[in-house]
Scaffold this motif. Sequence first.
Motif, mmCIF file in Angstrom:
data_model
loop_
_atom_site.group_PDB
_atom_site.id
_atom_site.type_symbol
_atom_site.label_atom_id
_atom_site.label_comp_id
_atom_site.label_asym_id
_atom_site.label_seq_id
_atom_site.Cartn_x
_atom_site.Cartn_y
_atom_site.Cartn_z
ATOM 1 N N SER A 83 21.307 38.974 74.473
ATOM 2 C CA SER A 83 20.654 40.282 74.518
ATOM 3 C C SER A 83 21.186 41.178 73.412
ATOM 4 O O SER A 83 20.427 41.920 72.769
ATOM 5 C CB SER A 83 20.883 40.944 75.885
ATOM 6 N N TRP A 84 22.497 41.107 73.178
ATOM 7 C CA TRP A 84 23.104 41.892 72.111
ATOM 8 C C TRP A 84 22.588 41.425 70.745
ATOM 9 O O TRP A 84 22.253 42.231 69.870
ATOM 10 C CB TRP A 84 24.617 41.764 72.176
ATOM 11 N N GLN A 85 22.487 40.115 70.587
ATOM 12 C CA GLN A 85 21.980 39.573 69.327
ATOM 13 C C GLN A 85 20.532 39.982 69.103
ATOM 14 O O GLN A 85 20.141 40.332 67.988
ATOM 15 C CB GLN A 85 22.102 38.041 69.340
ATOM 16 N N TRP A 86 19.740 39.921 70.154
ATOM 17 C CA TRP A 86 18.328 40.288 70.039
ATOM 18 C C TRP A 86 18.181 41.764 69.683
ATOM 19 O O TRP A 86 17.363 42.123 68.832
ATOM 20 C CB TRP A 86 17.621 39.994 71.356
ATOM 21 N N ALA A 87 18.970 42.620 70.348
ATOM 22 C CA ALA A 87 18.889 44.050 70.069
ATOM 23 C C ALA A 87 19.333 44.356 68.644
ATOM 24 O O ALA A 87 18.745 45.203 67.957
ATOM 25 C CB ALA A 87 19.746 44.826 71.064
ATOM 26 N N ALA A 88 20.362 43.659 68.183
ATOM 27 C CA ALA A 88 20.870 43.913 66.840
ATOM 28 C C ALA A 88 19.884 43.446 65.771
ATOM 29 O O ALA A 88 19.712 44.094 64.736
ATOM 30 C CB ALA A 88 22.215 43.207 66.648
ATOM 31 N N ALA A 89 19.231 42.311 66.036
ATOM 32 C CA ALA A 89 18.304 41.750 65.048
ATOM 33 C C ALA A 89 16.889 42.300 65.195
ATOM 34 O O ALA A 89 16.065 42.115 64.292
ATOM 35 C CB ALA A 89 18.276 40.232 65.179
ATOM 36 N N ARG A 90 16.608 42.945 66.335
ATOM 37 C CA ARG A 90 15.266 43.452 66.617
ATOM 38 C C ARG A 90 14.220 42.342 66.440
ATOM 39 O O ARG A 90 13.128 42.551 65.909
ATOM 40 C CB ARG A 90 14.911 44.634 65.706
#
Length: 293
Positions: A83-90
């Motif tokens: 989830s953190w990776q997805w939010a950071a990469a949008r």
Amino acid sequence: MTVWVAILLGIVQGIFMFLPVSSTAHLVLTQHWLIRQGEPLPPPESPEMILFDLVVHVGTLVSIVFVFRKSLVRLTGGIARESWQWAAARGSVGREMLSLRLALLVVLSVFATAVVGFTLKAGFEQAFAHPTLIAGTLSLTGVLLWWTDRLQRRPLGLRQLSPKIATIIGVAQGFALIPGLSRSGMTITFALFTGLKRRWAAEYSFFLAIPTILAATSVQSLDVLNGNGLGELNWTALAVGFVVSALVGIVSLKMVLFFLYRANLKVFSFYLWALALLVLFGFLDVEVLYSGK
């Protein structure tokens, strides 16, 4: 409710929660028997007893967490990280974000269950008036379990679990509202039919129970606490039922997994067929047996 009654009901829930038969049905049947024996229990359909049923269901969720603790730790850790990776990469949720995809697929399955349940609820309830229909659905569950044992080795792992498969499993769970169809039996069976390996069919089926039961328990708890309280129940009975169902559920879940992984679910088919005969010939009152399902 006395402590020994709470222990008995916790044992019943722990045993039948994971067997491919309705645990709620067996709880209700046991409660009616206890009332006939003179135990001062509220009616099974009362808010207090429904809350007790849900509390012991939550107890068996502890069994799921214990037995699948390694998988759940990996899943929750993966969800947080991805989830953190997805939010950071949008970016979008790709197949490499396995944990996050699984969480979203569980949400999709629960949504599919809700759609089926709310749409067909009235029709499902009418089945209580037709013992022949219920005997038929019990027999059908037995046939499905027997059939799963004859399936060849399933090819799909978690990475191949698609929105289509998640929807099919969710719809199967929704149709388990029909008296005589088991939630675990239906979800595991249709997961296998879609091609999921036995291990993942079982884990996905039992993971689905977690959000559903927690949500139902929260809503029912608010109804009871905002109403007349626990009535003839008490916090001790709730705590005892919770602990007993959790401990017995661990043994029951491991037993079901033992039979499932070895393609021996047909052992439960004989029980379901015997139960169907008892219903068909009037030895069991189907409205009592399935009034809590």
